[in-house]
Structure formats: C-alpha cells, structure tokens
Design an enzyme around this catalytic site. Structure first.
Site, mmCIF file in Angstrom:
data_model
loop_
_atom_site.group_PDB
_atom_site.id
_atom_site.type_symbol
_atom_site.label_atom_id
_atom_site.label_comp_id
_atom_site.label_asym_id
_atom_site.label_seq_id
_atom_site.Cartn_x
_atom_site.Cartn_y
_atom_site.Cartn_z
ATOM 1 N N TYR A 181 -18.136 2.226 -56.158
ATOM 2 C CA TYR A 181 -18.824 3.485 -55.821
ATOM 3 C C TYR A 181 -18.170 4.129 -54.606
ATOM 4 O O TYR A 181 -17.915 3.472 -53.590
ATOM 5 C CB TYR A 181 -20.294 3.206 -55.543
ATOM 6 C CG TYR A 181 -21.148 4.445 -55.488
ATOM 7 C CD1 TYR A 181 -21.130 5.367 -56.531
ATOM 8 C CD2 TYR A 181 -21.969 4.699 -54.392
ATOM 9 C CE1 TYR A 181 -21.909 6.504 -56.495
ATOM 10 C CE2 TYR A 181 -22.759 5.836 -54.350
ATOM 11 C CZ TYR A 181 -22.727 6.730 -55.401
ATOM 12 O OH TYR A 181 -23.498 7.872 -55.362
ATOM 13 N N ASP B 162 -27.001 6.472 -59.737
ATOM 14 C CA ASP B 162 -26.147 5.986 -58.650
ATOM 15 C C ASP B 162 -26.936 5.194 -57.600
ATOM 16 O O ASP B 162 -28.114 5.485 -57.345
ATOM 17 C CB ASP B 162 -25.438 7.151 -57.961
ATOM 18 C CG ASP B 162 -24.314 7.723 -58.812
ATOM 19 O OD1 ASP B 162 -23.879 7.031 -59.753
ATOM 20 O OD2 ASP B 162 -23.867 8.844 -58.544
#
Length: 693
Positions: A296, A83
């Site tokens: 995200y 991430d």
C-alpha cells in the site's frame, strides 16, 4: 455465493484472480456518499444534535449501490475489502450502513499488498469495522466542511478567492512565506580562487583551506588578488591522511520520500506518481495473471515485515554473499507517524525489476525499480570507502585534494551511488607546479523556490496533512490558481499571496502549521480511542464561529489596484479587475460607470486598399488566433481575405466571380483554404481548392 467489495475496479480484478468461483468481487468505485449540503450553513451537520451528520449518496453512485444491494441479498457472506486507512475504513462503514449490514458482525478484510498469500490470509482472518477509525475520518470531514465552507464563502465575497481549507491554506502559507524570503533577498558579492596542478597529464583542482591558519574571506576582487599573491608558483605535499568512510543505505520508502525521490531522480510529478503507484499496488497483468507488485502506497512508516526480511535475507545471501546482508536498521521516526502500515516495498523480492520489465510501461518500470532497489538496499551491508586527503602548502597557504576509492561495495553493488572519485598516488615532499589559478566573481543567490517534492517534505516535517493528502493538496492550490507549477516548481500567484495574507491577518490561528498539526494529533487520538468525536468538533466549532462572526463585521474588501489613470467618462480612478478571461482595466465607480479600457491594438497595413470601399487593408487576428487580411473600415466594411504571409497558403489565382463579376479572394475556414467572392455577403459564391494546391 460470497461477495467481496473493494474500491477500485482494477483492484477487484486482481483480487478476483486469487479467489475461487464462489466469490464475486465488486467495486464501489471510491466513496459512495458524502455530507449533504443542507441544514445550518449548508454543512450537512445537525449542530444542535451533537453535530450529527447527514449523508447523501452521490448521484453517479446510485446504479453502483443498486447493483451491490442486489448482490448482497443473494450473498451468503459479505466481505468489505477497502483500503487499510481512514478513508478506506470510512468507505467500509458507509457501505455497511447503506447495504444494511450489522457493524458488529460484518467482515472487514485488511491487507497491505494484493497478493494471493495476503488475500488468502485476510479471508481467513477477517476483523470488524474499526469505528474509532471511522469517527476519526468523520471528524476530519466535518471540521474541514465547516471551515472550508465558511472561509471560502467569505473570501469569495471579499477578495474573489475560490476556496480555503485547513491543510491547503497552511500549505499555501508555507509557499508564500518562502516567496517573501526570495523577494526580500539581497545578493552579496563574493569571489572564488581555484588553483590547479597537473599530474599524469590530468588537471586537479585544489581546495584552499586557510592562509596563515585563518580561513580567507573573499568579499571582493582585491581579496581574491591578495590571496593569489600569497600563493607561490609551486605546491609541496605536506602530509597524506587516509580514513575509512562507512555509508549506510537509506531507509525504505514511505509516501513522502517516494514522492521526493521520484521527482528528483526520475522527474516524475507527484500527481503522475500517485497514479503509477496505484497501478503497481492494484495489480499488473503478468504471465502469471494479475499481481500487485508493491505494498500500500499511502504510509508514513518505514517498517518492513519479518516475513519479507527473512525472504530478502535468503535472496541477498544467495545472490551476493553472506557479508552483503545487514538486516533492518531503524531510521529517524517521522513526526506523528503511524506505524500501522509497512513501508512501500515490493510484494516479492523474487520479482526483480528486470523480470517484470516486459509487463510494465516505461514509467511503471522506473518507479518499480526505484522502490525495489531502495527496499533491498536498506537490508544490505554498509558501503566502505577509503578517503585519501593530500595536504599541500604553498608559502603560507594550506590546500588539499580529496579522493576516495571503494573498499567494499555493500548496498552499492546495486549501483545506487556515484562512482569512485579516484586521485593518483602522491608522496610526501613532492613538489608540483601550479598550472593555473582561476578567480571568479559570484553573487549569493536567493533560496530556490519549493518544488513539489520539497513542499511535500515540508508538509511532513511540519505535520500538515497525511500521506493520502499530500498530492491532492498540491493539486488543489494549483487548480485554484493560488500557485503556478512549471516543471514541478511552485510559484505563488498574486491571488495566492493575497489569499494567504488575508487569512493570516484575520485567521492566524487556523492556517498556521501548528494548528493544522495539532488537529492531526487530535484525529489520531480519536482513532486510538483517547478522544471523542463530538468533543473535538465542539471544541473547534464554537470558538471558530464566534471568531468568524466577529471577523465578518470588520473584514474589508481588499482595495483594487489603481493604474494611475482616470476614467475618461466620469473622472474616477481606473483599477485592475480580474474577470473570467483574465485581468482588465475598468472604472472604480462600477456599477455606476461601466467604462472598460480597451488596449489599443497594433495596426499593420498590408500596403493595398480595400477593393470595396478604398480604405487601407490591415492584418488582423481572429478570436481563434488565425491570421487574415481585413478592411480597416470594419464593421462598416466586411471585406476580408486570406493572409498571404501564411507559408501553407495556396497560390492565389487572378480570377473573377462567375456570378457577379467581382474578384475572387482567398479565404480560410476550419477545413482549410477556399476561394470566395469579394462581394460577400451579398454574393456567396465559393470554389473549393484542390488538395495538392
């Protein structure tokens, strides 16, 4: 063969869907290692050696690491695609360290949405691991480990609290201080007066503006009666004002605003929302395969990429018209916001909620629609309403009635706001009878307790934590039983208030919001290369340990609450203690005296005597909560039978035991009712009962 390593198995499937056969995508399944629990203080940090950390691989990740090592040896290229935040960068560094990959050349992929276009672009433009970002995460982890371990141990020894932490304790303090305001609130009486007129067979409530030019204060019933006496039986239209009201759409979602809106509009708790948003980000199975539907979801930015804005512009103009597109409007900047990420938005403006509905669960659809509509509306034109204010006079009392009609829907063509509040046509000089005048007593109410959404808003405003920690912080204080959550409304428990008070008394500088926010600022400076990890940790550690050692010597054990009774065995005070199964009352002189008060249980007699010993039969409840009838002479007499008040109880038959001649009684087991001998345990004869009975 090329190896791509991500965090989530779902994410690996989605990315694998976009890459060719020469790519293998594997998941680390989150963090692979953490600080050890050895060394000075059990911190896993070498204090004398510039706070060098010692990491150990999580036990449940050994097989994962072994598999990744085998694949890494065979791979021609290795990409780390965790991430795009501090935690993700740290995981990438831990993977490179464990797999023996060179930091300066290992390819790090950064993307903020899981789509074919973004993945392809990231593969073509890899970067290296950002060690400033890694040092920032490592600093946070080390400081939180030291502070958490020391405070948690001390609190457990002194007041039996389970844990403390930099972010969780500051959040708990906000909730407890707010609860104090609620408890100390003193309600005040006030009254309202509401006149009504009728037009076109509809009632309209008028607002009282002033009396003789002054706003009335209605503190009691006499004030209300005096106001009513000032009103005549009619009202006259004095003048009519019309004004244009322009309303802009709200900015796109960031983590905290999505959490608040989902809670307020959809009644979805933050923990559930976190899971749903993760699913939408990582990929949903559609008719075109796995596709990530949103960007995200951990971000404090409201920025939208130019690429998306341009595509949205064409979509809006084509569907609604050129006058419906406005473009990006810059909203208020969030305190300490990082603009590295975009807002939370759909990955494609053409994947409308209705077109995706068939592939989503109900909850996923509702959240996706919320995100899609909010993003699209933020780029659309303002809504324009015409607001009409009709002013009335009745003797010396000024009143008005407001209404609005929409002139141009703008963004509200998506039906995000309430409908028009229309009023009929009025003309100056018209006179209307007052149909009725209501008066009602009220009392001011204390401020409402924080909801999960509200505390997230407070955390963001105060600079406590980051988008990735909001949900986990709330879950931690609930799990520690410092706060209870009922339908998402947070109420501090006695233990939570005690914990916050003790920390506030002995460590006021550590758990206040200013300190926590300043620490986040220092972590940002490390990330930007403006501060060094060792300096930030050192500046925290030595003053903290010095203060901690001083507090440890003077911090008292919180006195136990007395009941006002004396121990029947030794005469000392009885106190309330907290045990594994909740509160109980025992002697304050423990361990010298082991007296525990047993609360008397209400005894209800059945009205029959025990067939074995002649004592009265009573209704009893087992440890598992099931009801039965037993002898009041227990434990000397073990006679028991089923509860005949149970509506599901089969009809009892008058039968005797074929083995010993005693009466058969109805008993109940885990599997249901059966007949057993009343001479149990001397006689263990049982008979099953047919299901239909």
């Amino acid at each position: 063969m090329k190896l791509v390593i991500v965090e989530s198995p779902t994410k690996s499937k989605t990315i694998g869907h976009y890459l060719g056969d020469d790519f293998i995508v594997e998941a680390s399944v989150g963090h692979i290692r953490d600080l050890a629990k050895k060394g000075k203080g059990g911190f896993g940090v070498d204090i004398e050696n510039n706070f060098k950390p010692t990491y150990v691989i999580d036990e449940d990740k050994v097989d994962v690491i072994n598999k990744l090592k085998k694949l890494a040896k065979k791979a021609d290229d290795i990409y780390l695609a965790t991430d795009p935040d501090r935690e993700g960068e740290a995981i990438a560094w831990h993977l490179s360290d464990v797999l023996g990959l060179p930091i300066e050349s290992t390819k790090r992929l950064e993307f903020h949405e899981i789509t074919e276009e973004s993945i392809t672009h990231a593969i073509a433009n890899p970067r290296t691991i950002d060690m400033n970002l890694v040092h920032s995460q490592e600093t946070r982890r080390i400081i939180d480990r030291i502070l958490g371990f020391k405070l948690s141990t001390l609190l457990n020894q002194k007041i039996k609290s389970k844990s403390a932490g930099r972010v969780q304790s500051a959040t708990l303090k906000l909730i407890c201080e707010h609860e104090k305001e609620i408890q100390e609130f003193v309600p005040e009486e006030y009254w309202t007066v509401e006149p009504y007129l009728v037009k076109d067979n509809n009632e309209y409530k008028l607002n009282i503006i002033n009396v003789n030019g002054k706003k009335p204060e209605l503190k009691n019933e006499d004030d209300a009666k005096n106001l009513i006496s000032s009103l005549g039986k009619t009202v006259t239209v004095n003048n009519i004002d019309k004004a244009k009201r322009v309303t802009s759409a709200k900015e796109p979602f960031r983590t905290s605003t999505l959490q608040q809106e989902a809670f307020n509009k959809l009644n979805i708790k933050i923990k559930e929302l976190t899971v749903i948003a993760q699913q939408l980000y990582e990929g949903v199975e559609t008719d075109k395969g796995l596709i990530g539907l949103i960007t995200y979801m951990r971000t404090d930015s409201t920025r939208i990429s130019d690429v998306f804005v341009n595509k949205a512009k064409d979509f809006i103009i084509e569907k609604y018209g050129a006058n419906y597109f406005k473009g990006v409007s810059r909203g208020k900047t969030v305190k300490m916001a990082q603009d590295a990420h975009e807002c939370i938005r759909p990955t494609s403006v053409h994947r409308t909620p209705e077109s995706m509905k068939q592939f989503l669960t109900t909850s996923q659809y509702r959240v996706y629609k919320l995100i899609y509509d909010r993003t699209l509306s933020s780029l659309m034109s303002d809504k324009i309403d015409e607001v009409t204010t009709v002013n009335f006079m009745s003797n010396t009392v000024a009143l008005n009635l407001k209404g609005a009609i929409n002139v141009f829907p703008g963004y509200n063509i998506l039906n995000l706001d309430d409908k028009d509040d229309r009023i009929p046509q009025f003309n100056v000089g018209e006179v209307y009878d007052l149909k009725k005048i209501d008066k009602e007593q009220h009392f001011t109410k204390p401020p409402a307790r924080f909801s999960e959404a509200r505390i997230v808003k407070m955390m963001e405003e105060k600079g406590i934590g980051r988008p990735s920690t909001y949900s986990s912080t709330i879950q931690t204080i609930v799990q520690r039983k410092y706060v209870s959550s009922s339908k998402g409304v947070l109420t501090p428990t006695e233990q939570g208030i005690l914990t916050s008070n003790v920390l506030g008394k002995y460590f006021p500088d550590l758990i206040n919001t200013e300190y926590t926010a300043e620490m986040e600022n220092l972590l940002d400076e490390i990330q930007e290369g403006k501060a060094k990890e060792v300096d930030v940790i050192s500046d925290f550690y030595y003053p903290f340990i010095k203060h901690f050692d001083e507090v440890k010597q003077v911090m008292y054990k919180e006195p136990l609450k007395k009941t006002g009774e004396q121990c029947p065995l030794c005469g000392n005070d009885l106190v309330i203690r907290h045990g594994k199964y909740g509160e109980f009352v025992s002697c304050s002189d423990y361990p010298n005296c082991h007296y525990i008060k047993k609360e008397p249980k209400e005894v209800v007699e059945v009205g029959r005597n025990c067939p074995e010993c002649g004592s009265p039969l009573i209704y009893r409840v087992s440890r598992k909560g099931s009801k039965f009838i037993g002898c009041s002479n227990f434990p000397k007499c073990h006679y028991l039978e089923g509860d005949d008040t149970d509506p599901n109880r089969p009809v009892e038959e008058d039968r005797t035991c074929p083995e010993c001649g005693n009466k058969l009684v109805l008993r109940k087991s885990k599997k249901g009712y059966f007949y057993g001998c009343s001479n149990f345990p001397k006689c263990r004869h049982i008979e099953p009962i047919e299901h239909e009975k």
